[in-house]
Design a protein around this motif. Structure first.
Motif, PDB file in Angstrom:
ATOM      1  N   ALA A 178      20.568  39.105   0.048  1.00  0.00           N
ATOM      2  CA  ALA A 178      19.982  39.844   1.169  1.00  0.00           C
ATOM      3  C   ALA A 178      19.404  41.149   0.655  1.00  0.00           C
ATOM      4  CB  ALA A 178      21.039  40.108   2.236  1.00  0.00           C
ATOM      5  N   ASN A 179      18.157  41.427   0.994  1.00  0.00           N
ATOM      6  CA  ASN A 179      17.458  42.573   0.431  1.00  0.00           C
ATOM      7  C   ASN A 179      16.518  43.152   1.486  1.00  0.00           C
ATOM      8  OD1 ASN A 179      14.749  43.471  -0.956  1.00  0.00           O
ATOM      9  ND2 ASN A 179      16.324  43.777  -2.514  1.00  0.00           N
ATOM     10  N   ALA A 180      16.579  44.470   1.675  1.00  0.00           N
ATOM     11  CA  ALA A 180      15.797  45.112   2.733  1.00  0.00           C
ATOM     12  C   ALA A 180      14.300  44.926   2.536  1.00  0.00           C
ATOM     13  CB  ALA A 180      16.138  46.598   2.811  1.00  0.00           C
ATOM     14  N   THR A 205      17.537  43.212  10.543  1.00  0.00           N
ATOM     15  CA  THR A 205      18.405  42.914   9.405  1.00  0.00           C
ATOM     16  C   THR A 205      18.109  43.883   8.257  1.00  0.00           C
ATOM     17  OG1 THR A 205      18.437  40.570  10.022  1.00  0.00           O
ATOM     18  CG2 THR A 205      19.178  41.128   7.801  1.00  0.00           C
ATOM     19  N   ALA A 206      16.829  44.160   8.028  1.00  0.00           N
ATOM     20  CA  ALA A 206      16.451  45.134   6.995  1.00  0.00           C
ATOM     21  C   ALA A 206      17.055  46.494   7.326  1.00  0.00           C
ATOM     22  CB  ALA A 206      14.925  45.237   6.915  1.00  0.00           C
ATOM     23  N   TYR A 207      17.009  46.873   8.591  1.00  0.00           N
ATOM     24  CA  TYR A 207      17.559  48.155   9.025  1.00  0.00           C
ATOM     25  C   TYR A 207      19.067  48.221   8.786  1.00  0.00           C
ATOM     26  CZ  TYR A 207      18.681  52.045  12.160  1.00  0.00           C
ATOM     27  OH  TYR A 207      19.133  53.232  12.678  1.00  0.00           O
ATOM     28  N   ILE A 222       9.738  51.248   4.951  1.00  0.00           N
ATOM     29  CA  ILE A 222      10.423  50.176   5.675  1.00  0.00           C
ATOM     30  C   ILE A 222      10.883  50.659   7.048  1.00  0.00           C
ATOM     31  CG2 ILE A 222      12.446  48.659   5.675  1.00  0.00           C
ATOM     32  CD1 ILE A 222      12.230  48.532   2.637  1.00  0.00           C
ATOM     33  N   LEU A 223      11.443  51.862   7.100  1.00  0.00           N
ATOM     34  CA  LEU A 223      11.913  52.389   8.389  1.00  0.00           C
ATOM     35  C   LEU A 223      10.757  52.557   9.373  1.00  0.00           C
ATOM     36  CD1 LEU A 223      14.566  54.985   7.188  1.00  0.00           C
ATOM     37  CD2 LEU A 223      15.000  52.958   8.586  1.00  0.00           C
ATOM     38  N   ASN A 224       9.619  53.003   8.886  1.00  0.00           N
ATOM     39  CA  ASN A 224       8.453  53.101   9.764  1.00  0.00           C
ATOM     40  C   ASN A 224       8.044  51.733  10.287  1.00  0.00           C
ATOM     41  OD1 ASN A 224       6.785  55.771  10.201  1.00  0.00           O
ATOM     42  ND2 ASN A 224       7.748  55.964   8.190  1.00  0.00           N
ATOM     43  N   THR A 225       8.097  50.727   9.414  1.00  0.00           N
ATOM     44  CA  THR A 225       7.747  49.365   9.822  1.00  0.00           C
ATOM     45  C   THR A 225       8.736  48.846  10.855  1.00  0.00           C
ATOM     46  OG1 THR A 225       6.836  48.943   7.617  1.00  0.00           O
ATOM     47  CG2 THR A 225       7.266  47.026   8.997  1.00  0.00           C
ATOM     48  N   ILE A 226      10.019  49.105  10.633  1.00  0.00           N
ATOM     49  CA  ILE A 226      11.050  48.677  11.581  1.00  0.00           C
ATOM     50  C   ILE A 226      10.816  49.321  12.943  1.00  0.00           C
ATOM     51  CG2 ILE A 226      13.515  48.794  12.124  1.00  0.00           C
ATOM     52  CD1 ILE A 226      13.967  48.732   9.024  1.00  0.00           C
TER      53      ILE A 226
END
Length: 280
Positions: A178-180, A205-207, A222-226
């Motif tokens: 599992a990888n963000a 899941t990434a978050y 990634i956080l912006n995308t989430i």
């Protein structure tokens, strides 16, 4: 460090813009008087020349000349500056130079992940998806255990418009670990396929991975995308939680402008992730 204590006397703050500036000519004149014989001294001198050029906002040719001269002076020790030079070439959008420096990093196997990242991105931006894909396969051949292969490959497939193949390669990577970053790529491709449920599940899941572990590579993007996917999928709770993370740090920040514009309907999700840089 014989340079440091004196160096800061050349730095000043622009009263109008509050930006850090440098008295460039004085700084360079000072460096000319500093010892520059051993590899360590040459490295230090070259580094400060680059810093001076950066704060003086010199054009890229001046900066590249500094690094080229440094390479010549350092000889076998020039590899110490490969990663910095790679990042500088990327910043100045000299993608041919990125390729040359990345190749040196591949051969030395130092910071190879960074080299692949910038090189793949450079080829994507130039529309050479075939070369970008070849580089992905090279990662897999050189380092079969590398999880970066899956996220890089997924991004290349996505930019080629092969959304389902991008999702499939993400699933293969997730089966390994599992990888963000991989979940992030899966979420983007799901959104482009209009699979909002799949996109939201992967984004959340990434978050979770980012917030409960130290695995936070590229977490700002990634956080912006989430946050964006949460908002577009009507998951207000996730959106607000991520937004609060940016606002409640020691140096509060906001969501990226692209995210705000997409939420307001000024640009599309496809424009962010299928054009230009292809990311936030």
């Amino acid at each position: 460090n014989e340079i440091g204590p004196t160096w800061y006397t050349f730095m000043y703050t622009d009263e109008k813009t509050s930006e850090q500036k440098i008295k460039y000519d004085e700084a360079i004149a000072f460096l000319e008087t500093c010892p520059n014989d051993t590899p360590a001294q040459k490295s230090l001198n070259g580094y400060y020349r680059y810093i001076a050029a950066y704060f003086a906002e010199k054009d890229k040719e001046v900066v590249f000349e500094i690094f080229d001269n440094l390479y010549e002076d350092l000889g076998e020790y020039s590899y110490l500056f490969d990663l910095i030079y790679l990042q500088v070439a990327w910043t100045y959008e000299d993608y041919d130079r990125v390729e040359v420096i990345a190749e040196r990093l591949y051969e030395s196997n130092l910071n190879a992940t960074d080299a692949y990242y910038y090189s793949i991105k450079a080829n994507i931006l130039q529309g050479d998806f075939t070369k970008a894909d070849e580089l992905c396969e090279r990662i897999h051949k050189d380092s079969p255990e590398s999880l970066d292969y899956y996220s890089f490959k997924a991004e290349v497939l996505r930019r080629m418009g092969k959304y389902q193949e991008s999702i499939d390669i993400c699933k293969k990577g997730i089966a390994v670990e599992a990888n963000a970053s991989i979940y992030n790529q899966q979420a983007i491709s799901c959104m482009l396929l209009d699979d909002k449920a799949g996109a939201l599940d992967a984004a959340k899941t990434a978050y979770e991975i980012i917030t409960v572990s130290t695995q936070s590579q590229a977490s700002y993007e990634i956080l912006n995308t989430i946050a964006l996917i949460g908002k577009l999928c009507d998951d207000t709770e996730t959106y607000e939680e991520v937004k609060a993370l940016f606002e409640n740090t020691q140096e509060p920040t906001e969501l990226e402008e692209k995210v705000k514009k997409c939420i307001e309907g000024e640009i599309t999700f496809e424009e962010i992730f299928m054009e230009g840089y292809g990311d936030i």
